[in-house]
Design an enzyme around this catalytic site. Structure first.
Site: not given
Length: 488
Positions: A34, A68, A438, A65, A38, A30, A63
């Site tokens: 992601c 998500c 401390d 998603c 996702c 695709t 690119r």
């Protein structure tokens, strides 16, 4: 950062949100990338490939998603637990240095050549500084598109793009949507007060807000910080102007409301708020390590997910650490408030009671020593510190080398191990800083049956490395001091 394919596949198939920000999954069929968690059906393992950064995914032609939104993942905890070149560079990139000073400016701050920095980032992250800065600009643009009604031209330049065309091309390439389409997808009910931005800051669960917000509220300097209506609010000194941040803890995010005098400061303001709240930490890794000590395990199990409260301004915190030497929290706040009123930069706050930015080192360097209501030796410590911060002899920042900064601080008059380590822990972000001298730590150690002397306690704490700063938070939590409780 080395990615083990088998572990990455298992994290994706189990939708394990703990790995969000550690790596990104790119789907070959695709051409979408992601986060590991996702919600869509995981792709076949043969169709997955993995990248260590969103910038590397984008550079490879994938690119983001739309389900998500991997660009909104928490940052990798690697960059805040390491002190090497790549980690220091990533902290500077998050602080917007490349957009303001370019790659030569980034390299100069790190003390390396631009070519060396480029080579190191490419080797570990699969993308160079320009690609990483571009990915950050794209995320800033998306935030402005979705959370404001600003014209697209103003969004483009506020996000750091040099031209409208570059802005349009980048948004389309990264998100597969035009800027107008992105704005049209936001919820119809979304409403923003003019001049203010409301955002959600994600974190890795669990997060215990008690000591985090309790510490910030209990030590708040009047005029600079306040707790109001369930939110910690403070003023911010930023590269292009100033701002006010209001941060409210929620079960699954931190609600962040920003008012900025210049929108170009948005990514820096977000980065500094995240850093102050330690939101990129990996609490599961921290707590698992500390649980191996039978004396700490009950504290961790009782309230897991404690963070280290940090700062938005390293120099400011160093000054406040000196003001707090050998005095109560209330006295330290009073000293700081006097300096703020006399030497801070006034700001307007229509929504609350904030009045000033904390004074810059340059302003404090001009303060007459005789006007400081403190012992002579501490005056010397104060004036030496602010003088060196103002003239650049001493620099404290996200890119500081922790060992070098410690050595420089220890060379200053009046700086002992406690002061240096509290600055390393809360200002420089060293996750392994420890405070064996401390008083609160020594009391907690005695109550728990841990060694009582600093040397013996340090030896015992070797098993807590590299998370001793988080052990400090759990040990402090045994006390009833207000820093350990969420304000009401």
């Amino acid at each position: 950062m080395h990615l083990d394919r088998e572990h990455c596949v298992r994290a994706v198939q189990s939708k394990d949100a703990r790995f969000d920000g550690w790596f990104f999954t790119a789907v070959l069929t695709t051409r979408i990338y992601c986060r590991p968690s996702c919600p869509v059906v995981p792709p076949k393992p043969g169709n997955m490939t993995f990248y260590p950064s969103a910038a590397a995914c984008q550079q490879a032609g994938f690119r983001a998603c739309k389900r998500c939104r991997p660009d909104t993942s928490p940052g990798s905890p690697e960059w805040n637990q390491r002190a090497d070149l790549v980690a220091r560079a990533m902290r500077l990139l998050a602080d917007g240095v490349v957009d303001r000073e370019g790659v030569p400016g980034l390299a100069a701050r790190l003390g390396y050549s631009p070519r060396q920095v480029e080579r190191q980032l490419l080797a570990e992250l699969g993308a160079g500084p320009l690609a990483l800065a571009r990915a950050q600009r794209a995320q800033t643009a998306r935030l402005l598109i979705e959370t404001t009604a600003l014209p697209m031209a103003e969004v483009a330049f506020a996000a750091g793009f040099s031209s409208i065309r570059t802005f349009n091309d980048t948004v389309r390439e990264v998100f597969a949507l035009s800027p107008t389409d992105l704005r049209n997808r936001r919820p119809k009910s979304a409403h923003q007060t003019p001049g203010a931005l409301t955002l959600r800051l994600p974190f890795r669960a669990p997060l215990n807000p008690d000591n985090l917000f309790g510490h910030l509220a209990a030590t708040a300097v009047p005029g600079v910080e306040e707790w109001r209506d369930g939110a910690y609010r403070r003023t911010l000194r930023l590269p292009y102007g100033h701002g006010i941040a209001a941060l409210t803890p929620k079960p699954d995010h931190i609600a962040c409301r920003l008012t900025l005098s210049d929108l170009r400061d948005l990514p820096v303001a977000i980065s500094r708020c995240r850093r102050m709240l330690d939101l990129d930490a990996d609490p599961v890794a921290v707590d698992d390590q500390l649980r191996t000590d039978p004396f700490l395990a009950p504290l961790v199990d009782k309230a897991p997910g404690r963070r280290v409260p940090r700062t938005v301004d390293e120099a400011e915190f160093a000054v406040r650490a000196v003001l707090g030497q050998q005095v109560s929290t209330a006295a330290a706040r009073t000293h700081a408030a006097r300096l703020v009123t006399a030497h801070g930069t006034p700001v307007d706050d229509p929504e609350g009671g904030l009045t000033h930015l904390f004074p810059s080192p340059e302003a404090l360097a001009d303060v007459p020593p005789d006007s400081l209501a403190m012992p002579r030796t501490r005056r010397t410590t104060f004036t030496t510190l602010v003088g060196q911060l103002a003239d650049g002899t001493l620099h404290l920042g996200v890119e500081s080398d922790w060992a070098e900064a410690r050595a420089r601080l220890l060379s200053l008059p009046g700086f002992g191990p406690w002061t240096v380590d509290v600055i390393a822990m809360r200002a420089l972000g060293d996750p392994d800083a420890f405070l064996p001298t401390d008083l609160g730590i020594r009391r907690a150690a005695q109550e728990l049956g841990l060694p009582g002397t600093p040397a013996a306690l340090t030896a015992r704490a070797a098993a807590w490395r590299p998370w001793r700063a988080y052990a400090v938070q759990y040990l402090w939590a045994t006390d009833s001091h207000p820093i350990n409780f969420l304000p009401v």
